[in-house]
Motif scaffolding. Structure first.
Motif: not given
Length: 160
Positions: A35-57
């Motif tokens: 759910p999102c407050g007041m239907h403001q879906a543009d105030v949240m986003q997600m980055t999925v990190v599975e790249d080993e170099n980025l995970l390590s960093e």
């Protein structure tokens, strides 16, 4: 109460096994269903990190605060939005409950998120917009431990 809610516990030790593509898609769907407050879906986003170099960093920058999980869900919210952090917490819970359904472990990480906000070059690599900040990180993977904690009487409950 559902089994997944009762099954979900904080996991801080993971195996090196990768999370399957189907499971990642299911977890992303759980995030999208948040759910999102007041239907403001543009105030949240997600980055999925599975790249080993980025995970390590990320582990290096956060002093191993992500427990070497093979998968991170970095939930970012628009700076100054009154609903962003609440929405991020609800989305994180959706992710963690879905992870439990998929027999995966997860943990809610706020301190690592705060550290990430000060790592500007890493934020750029993660494509976090300048008007957003990281609110929470959910570490996820195959559990290498299974805590045994009774949560049946954890909080005071008042009924009237």
């Amino acid at each position: 109460m559902t089994d997944a809610v009762l099954k979900r516990v904080a996991i801080r030790k993971y195996t090196a096994e990768k999370v399957s593509e189907d499971d990642i898609k299911a977890l992303i769907a759980a995030f999208q269903a948040s759910p999102c407050g007041m239907h403001q879906a543009d105030v949240m986003q997600m980055t999925v990190v599975e790249d080993e170099n980025l995970l390590s960093e990320i582990e290096q920058v956060t002093s191993n605060a992500c427990y070497n999980a093979p998968l991170l869900f970095i939930i970012n919210v628009k700076k100054g939005n009154e609903f962003g952090e609440r929405d991020a917490s609800v989305a994180a819970e959706n992710l963690m409950v879905e992870a439990a359904t998929l027999n995966l472990g997860s943990v809610y990480l706020m301190n690592a998120a705060n550290v990430l906000n000060s790592a500007k070059s890493l934020e750029q690599k993660l494509e976090v917009p300048e008007d957003f900040e990281t609110s929470v990180i959910v570490a996820c993977g195959h559990a290498a431990e299974q805590p045994n904690d009774d949560r049946s009487n954890r909080y005071k409950v008042v009924r009237k």
